[in-house]
Design a protein around this motif. Structure first.
Motif, PDB file in Angstrom:
ATOM      1  N   SER A 282       0.810  -1.214   0.000  1.00  0.00           N
ATOM      2  CA  SER A 282       0.000   0.000   0.000  1.00  0.00           C
ATOM      3  C   SER A 282       0.844   1.265   0.000  1.00  0.00           C
ATOM      4  CB  SER A 282      -0.915   0.013   1.238  1.00  0.00           C
ATOM      5  OG  SER A 282      -0.147   0.075   2.421  1.00  0.00           O
ATOM      6  N   GLY A 283       2.174   1.122   0.144  1.00  0.00           N
ATOM      7  CA  GLY A 283       3.034   2.294   0.211  1.00  0.00           C
ATOM      8  C   GLY A 283       2.894   3.051   1.509  1.00  0.00           C
ATOM      9  N   ALA A 284       2.462   2.372   2.580  1.00  0.00           N
ATOM     10  CA  ALA A 284       2.229   3.037   3.867  1.00  0.00           C
ATOM     11  C   ALA A 284       3.451   3.020   4.773  1.00  0.00           C
ATOM     12  CB  ALA A 284       1.051   2.367   4.587  1.00  0.00           C
ATOM     13  N   GLY A 285       4.608   2.604   4.268  1.00  0.00           N
ATOM     14  CA  GLY A 285       5.809   2.577   5.089  1.00  0.00           C
ATOM     15  C   GLY A 285       5.729   1.491   6.146  1.00  0.00           C
ATOM     16  N   GLU A 286       6.257   1.783   7.318  1.00  0.00           N
ATOM     17  CA  GLU A 286       6.231   0.800   8.389  1.00  0.00           C
ATOM     18  C   GLU A 286       4.834   0.643   8.981  1.00  0.00           C
ATOM     19  OE1 GLU A 286       9.178   1.224  11.381  1.00  0.00           O
ATOM     20  OE2 GLU A 286      10.797   1.623   9.976  1.00  0.00           O
ATOM     21  N   VAL A 297       4.323  10.874   7.162  1.00  0.00           N
ATOM     22  CA  VAL A 297       3.959  11.783   6.066  1.00  0.00           C
ATOM     23  C   VAL A 297       4.953  11.654   4.923  1.00  0.00           C
ATOM     24  CG1 VAL A 297       3.758  14.206   5.402  1.00  0.00           C
ATOM     25  CG2 VAL A 297       2.723  13.409   7.533  1.00  0.00           C
ATOM     26  N   ARG A 298       6.241  11.634   5.258  1.00  0.00           N
ATOM     27  CA  ARG A 298       7.269  11.556   4.212  1.00  0.00           C
ATOM     28  C   ARG A 298       7.144  10.272   3.396  1.00  0.00           C
ATOM     29  NH1 ARG A 298      13.091  12.080   6.536  1.00  0.00           N
ATOM     30  NH2 ARG A 298      12.616   9.962   7.255  1.00  0.00           N
ATOM     31  N   THR A 299       6.915   9.129   4.080  1.00  0.00           N
ATOM     32  CA  THR A 299       6.820   7.850   3.383  1.00  0.00           C
ATOM     33  C   THR A 299       5.578   7.796   2.503  1.00  0.00           C
ATOM     34  OG1 THR A 299       7.947   6.729   5.201  1.00  0.00           O
ATOM     35  CG2 THR A 299       6.706   5.352   3.673  1.00  0.00           C
ATOM     36  N   ARG A 300       4.441   8.166   3.068  1.00  0.00           N
ATOM     37  CA  ARG A 300       3.198   8.081   2.297  1.00  0.00           C
ATOM     38  C   ARG A 300       3.201   9.075   1.140  1.00  0.00           C
ATOM     39  NH1 ARG A 300      -1.707   7.190   6.711  1.00  0.00           N
ATOM     40  NH2 ARG A 300      -0.643   5.584   7.966  1.00  0.00           N
ATOM     41  N   LEU A 301       3.711  10.284   1.392  1.00  0.00           N
ATOM     42  CA  LEU A 301       3.729  11.302   0.344  1.00  0.00           C
ATOM     43  C   LEU A 301       4.621  10.872  -0.810  1.00  0.00           C
ATOM     44  CD1 LEU A 301       2.834  14.079  -0.607  1.00  0.00           C
ATOM     45  CD2 LEU A 301       4.770  15.066   0.640  1.00  0.00           C
ATOM     46  N   THR A 302       5.729  10.214  -0.493  1.00  0.00           N
ATOM     47  CA  THR A 302       6.634   9.734  -1.546  1.00  0.00           C
ATOM     48  C   THR A 302       5.908   8.814  -2.503  1.00  0.00           C
ATOM     49  OG1 THR A 302       8.569   9.904  -0.101  1.00  0.00           O
ATOM     50  CG2 THR A 302       8.744   8.441  -2.016  1.00  0.00           C
ATOM     51  N   TRP A 303       5.153   7.847  -1.940  1.00  0.00           N
ATOM     52  CA  TRP A 303       4.455   6.898  -2.800  1.00  0.00           C
ATOM     53  C   TRP A 303       3.261   7.528  -3.505  1.00  0.00           C
ATOM     54  CZ3 TRP A 303       6.319   2.740  -4.791  1.00  0.00           C
ATOM     55  CH2 TRP A 303       7.370   2.090  -4.147  1.00  0.00           C
ATOM     56  N   LEU A 304       2.636   8.502  -2.877  1.00  0.00           N
ATOM     57  CA  LEU A 304       1.549   9.212  -3.551  1.00  0.00           C
ATOM     58  C   LEU A 304       2.081   9.985  -4.753  1.00  0.00           C
ATOM     59  CD1 LEU A 304      -0.503  10.499  -0.473  1.00  0.00           C
ATOM     60  CD2 LEU A 304      -1.173   8.722  -2.105  1.00  0.00           C
ATOM     61  N   LEU A 305       3.270  10.594  -4.589  1.00  0.00           N
ATOM     62  CA  LEU A 305       3.877  11.324  -5.702  1.00  0.00           C
ATOM     63  C   LEU A 305       4.299  10.371  -6.818  1.00  0.00           C
ATOM     64  CD1 LEU A 305       6.033  13.924  -3.732  1.00  0.00           C
ATOM     65  CD2 LEU A 305       3.960  14.371  -5.072  1.00  0.00           C
ATOM     66  N   ILE A 306       4.768   9.163  -6.439  1.00  0.00           N
ATOM     67  CA  ILE A 306       5.132   8.168  -7.443  1.00  0.00           C
ATOM     68  C   ILE A 306       3.895   7.719  -8.214  1.00  0.00           C
ATOM     69  CG2 ILE A 306       5.957   5.794  -7.741  1.00  0.00           C
ATOM     70  CD1 ILE A 306       7.910   6.325  -5.441  1.00  0.00           C
ATOM     71  N   ASN A 307       2.762   7.621  -7.519  1.00  0.00           N
ATOM     72  CA  ASN A 307       1.513   7.198  -8.166  1.00  0.00           C
ATOM     73  C   ASN A 307       0.905   8.286  -9.048  1.00  0.00           C
ATOM     74  OD1 ASN A 307       1.129   4.500  -7.333  1.00  0.00           O
ATOM     75  ND2 ASN A 307       0.516   5.184  -5.312  1.00  0.00           N
ATOM     76  N   LEU A 308       1.324   9.525  -8.824  1.00  0.00           N
ATOM     77  CA  LEU A 308       0.736  10.639  -9.566  1.00  0.00           C
ATOM     78  C   LEU A 308       0.901  10.496 -11.079  1.00  0.00           C
ATOM     79  CD1 LEU A 308      -0.755  13.327  -9.401  1.00  0.00           C
ATOM     80  CD2 LEU A 308       1.465  14.472  -9.103  1.00  0.00           C
ATOM     81  N   PRO A 309       2.093  10.168 -11.584  1.00  0.00           N
ATOM     82  CA  PRO A 309       2.222   9.994 -13.051  1.00  0.00           C
ATOM     83  C   PRO A 309       1.312   8.897 -13.605  1.00  0.00           C
ATOM     84  CG  PRO A 309       4.386  10.180 -12.028  1.00  0.00           C
ATOM     85  CD  PRO A 309       3.397  10.037 -10.916  1.00  0.00           C
ATOM     86  N   ALA A 436       6.986  -6.474  -3.194  1.00  0.00           N
ATOM     87  CA  ALA A 436       6.000  -5.886  -2.291  1.00  0.00           C
ATOM     88  C   ALA A 436       6.055  -4.365  -2.321  1.00  0.00           C
ATOM     89  CB  ALA A 436       6.224  -6.389  -0.864  1.00  0.00           C
ATOM     90  N   VAL A 437       7.203  -3.806  -2.729  1.00  0.00           N
ATOM     91  CA  VAL A 437       7.368  -2.355  -2.695  1.00  0.00           C
ATOM     92  C   VAL A 437       6.804  -1.688  -3.941  1.00  0.00           C
ATOM     93  CG1 VAL A 437       9.064  -0.489  -2.604  1.00  0.00           C
ATOM     94  CG2 VAL A 437       9.419  -2.552  -1.247  1.00  0.00           C
ATOM     95  N   SER A 438       7.087  -2.247  -5.110  1.00  0.00           N
ATOM     96  CA  SER A 438       6.821  -1.542  -6.362  1.00  0.00           C
ATOM     97  C   SER A 438       5.676  -2.090  -7.192  1.00  0.00           C
ATOM     98  CB  SER A 438       8.095  -1.566  -7.231  1.00  0.00           C
ATOM     99  OG  SER A 438       9.223  -1.183  -6.484  1.00  0.00           O
ATOM    100  N   SER A 439       5.208  -3.287  -6.896  1.00  0.00           N
ATOM    101  CA  SER A 439       4.247  -3.942  -7.786  1.00  0.00           C
ATOM    102  C   SER A 439       2.952  -3.170  -7.941  1.00  0.00           C
ATOM    103  CB  SER A 439       3.936  -5.355  -7.268  1.00  0.00           C
ATOM    104  OG  SER A 439       5.071  -6.175  -7.309  1.00  0.00           O
ATOM    105  N   SER A 440       2.429  -2.636  -6.833  1.00  0.00           N
ATOM    106  CA  SER A 440       1.106  -2.023  -6.885  1.00  0.00           C
ATOM    107  C   SER A 440       1.045  -0.848  -7.840  1.00  0.00           C
ATOM    108  CB  SER A 440       0.676  -1.572  -5.480  1.00  0.00           C
ATOM    109  OG  SER A 440       1.602  -0.641  -4.948  1.00  0.00           O
ATOM    110  N   VAL A 441       2.158  -0.096  -7.966  1.00  0.00           N
ATOM    111  CA  VAL A 441       2.179   1.041  -8.880  1.00  0.00           C
ATOM    112  C   VAL A 441       1.973   0.572 -10.315  1.00  0.00           C
ATOM    113  CG1 VAL A 441       3.593   2.913  -9.794  1.00  0.00           C
ATOM    114  CG2 VAL A 441       3.673   2.377  -7.358  1.00  0.00           C
ATOM    115  N   PHE A 442       2.702  -0.456 -10.730  1.00  0.00           N
ATOM    116  CA  PHE A 442       2.612  -0.948 -12.106  1.00  0.00           C
ATOM    117  C   PHE A 442       1.272  -1.621 -12.373  1.00  0.00           C
ATOM    118  CE2 PHE A 442       7.221  -0.979 -11.191  1.00  0.00           C
ATOM    119  CZ  PHE A 442       7.629  -0.111 -12.185  1.00  0.00           C
ATOM    120  N   VAL A 443       0.776  -2.384 -11.415  1.00  0.00           N
ATOM    121  CA  VAL A 443      -0.505  -3.063 -11.603  1.00  0.00           C
ATOM    122  C   VAL A 443      -1.631  -2.047 -11.722  1.00  0.00           C
ATOM    123  CG1 VAL A 443      -2.192  -4.630 -10.561  1.00  0.00           C
ATOM    124  CG2 VAL A 443       0.244  -5.185 -10.464  1.00  0.00           C
TER     125      VAL A 443
END
Length: 466
Positions: A282-286, A297-309, A436-443
């Motif tokens: 889910s990109g929720a960090g720990e 905030v930093r962990t979740r925001l990072t993955w939200l920004l990655i999902n933005l594109p 577990a880290v990157s799959s959800s973005v591509f799927v």
């Protein structure tokens, strides 16, 4: 007098709820006692608790009260409590203790637990604590810290029982009874050769039930599971699970016995790794509720920004059909269902595949079979959902073409979701990237973009909205 009666009543009441967790009334009673300066009352409440429950008490107490509680319970917070404590809470309390206090606590712990306490400290604080330790303890902990994080070397404990193979059972029993400095927590005795390489293992039950005159070499089991010191802790946990181990010997690069790992540590690892994989999806960090907000905030925001594109890509696909959507607005209502259902199907497949990879159920030998299996499941689900939504769409809109397009798009996106859900994590795993880290973005990218494209593309081919 009334306060004393209230305290006695609180002590007499159950401290745990039906799920064996500290109840809120008990936690509030301890917090209030400390806030009121009633140190003896707080200590009386906490005294009967197990170390794990004392650790839970700190985690359940408000963050701004923890240091005051630690001060009131001085002397009751020993190594066993800290070993059970949440990492973030423990680090917070460590800041309130001096290097000598931390060193005294570390001395009482097994090496693996002492390392867990010291490894997350700042470099300067870590050096001070190490200097305060006895030379033998310092050498053992420094050696452990030299191994990679989350490796068997960090996880193992050095205190074990090892004997040469020429001894008899009676010799071993006499050795155990004469040496008071030996560890008291062990289930197996390791038999080693002159180079200190493990050649067998002997359970305590075998020794206790065997005549003294029998050679230990005749009792031991020569087949044993050996753990390389640099093995990842997740792989160590899988070994314990696969072979139903209680303990296992850890060896260095030369094959010498350097430590052992016991199942109580593995239970924590299994829980930690399972939770970690779920949260990474889910990109929720720990995902720890005790983690400072700035880190979360930093962990979740990072993955939200990655999902933005990926969201922008899906929007671009929709933009290709702006005119058609403007003429036939019902397309905008239905296309979200297609992408959403595809996303759900992809998440289901992704969760199964990531778990199978993590537990070594899915390997190169059965990956093709797994792909075909998920493809058949996706096709079956796609047909079933397509029939249901197609019939519903026809009853709702009365337009046969729209119903057919809707059903076909949902079928296609289910196939895409099934393939993406299995191919993406397998590909990332082969590239040595944690799936577990990157799959959800591509799927998500696949199911959203291709879901919109299949629905709106089929609508265009069918002439809907023209």
């Amino acid at each position: 007098m009334a306060e004393q009666q209230d305290m006695e009543k609180t002590i007499a009441e159950p401290t745990h709820d039906e799920d064996n967790r500290l109840n809120s009334d008990f936690v509030s009673a301890v917090v209030d006692a400390v806030a009121d300066g009633d140190v003896e009352g707080a200590r009386a409440l906490v005294a009967p608790l197990h170390p794990a429950d004392i650790a839970d008490l700190f985690e359940l107490a408000p963050g701004d009260r923890r240091k005051a509680i630690a001060s009131a319970l001085h002397g009751m917070i020993d190594g066993d409590v800290l070993a059970e404590m949440n990492d973030w809470v423990r680090d917070e309390l460590m800041e309130a203790l001096g290097p000598q206090e931390v060193a005294d606590i570390a001395t009482m712990l097994d090496t693996d637990d002492a390392v867990a306490i010291i490894e997350d400290m700042d470099a300067d604080d870590q050096r001070e604590v190490l200097r305060a330790l006895a030379p033998d303890d310092r050498a053992a902990i420094e050696e452990a810290l030299g191994y990679p994080e989350e490796s068997a070397g960090r996880l193992m404990q050095r205190d074990l029982i090892a004997v040469p193979e020429h001894l008899s059972v009676g010799d071993v029993l006499d050795y155990l009874r004469r040496n008071e400095d030996l560890t008291t927590d062990f289930w197996e005795i390791y038999v080693v050769d002159p180079s200190h390489r493990p050649i067998g293992t002997c359970k305590l039950s075998w020794i206790l039930r065997t005549p003294r005159s029998v050679a230990i070499a005749d009792v031991m089991a020569r087949e044993q599971t050996l753990i390389p010191v640099d093995m990842d802790q997740e792989e160590v946990a899988l070994r314990f699970q696969k072979y139903a181990l209680i303990s296992a010997a850890v060896i260095d690069a030369a094959g010498r016995l350097v430590g052992m790992i016991t199942v109580d540590d593995i239970v924590h690892i299994i829980q930690e790794e399972a939770g970690e994989d779920i949260l990474r999806l889910s990109g929720a960090g720990e995902g720890d509720i005790n983690e400072p907000i700035r880190y979360t905030v930093r962990t979740r925001l990072t993955w939200l920004l990655i999902n933005l594109p990926t969201a922008m890509l899906a929007a671009t696909v929709v933009g290709l059909f702006d005119e058609r959507i403007a003429k036939y607005a019902v397309l905008a209502q239905l296309m979200g269902i297609v992408s959403g259902m595809g996303g759900n199907a992809g998440t289901q497949t992704l969760a199964v595949v990531v778990r199978a990879l993590a537990t070594n159920q899915l390997t190169s030998s059965n990956s093709v079979r797994m792909i075909m299996r998920e493809l058949r499941i996706a096709a079956a689900n796609g047909v079933a959902l397509g029939l249901v939504v197609g019939a519903g769409c026809y009853l709702w809109s009365g337009v046969p073409g729209l119903a057919i397009v809707f059903a076909l798009a949902l079928f296609i996106n289910n196939i895409v979701a099934g393939l993406a859900g299995v191919l993406v994590p397998i590909t990332l795993d082969k590239m040595n990237v944690d799936p577990a880290v990157s799959s959800s973005v591509f799927v998500t990218t696949c199911t959203d973009s291709l879901g919109f494209l299949s629905f709106l593309g089929l609508a265009a081919m069918w002439g809907l909205g023209s």
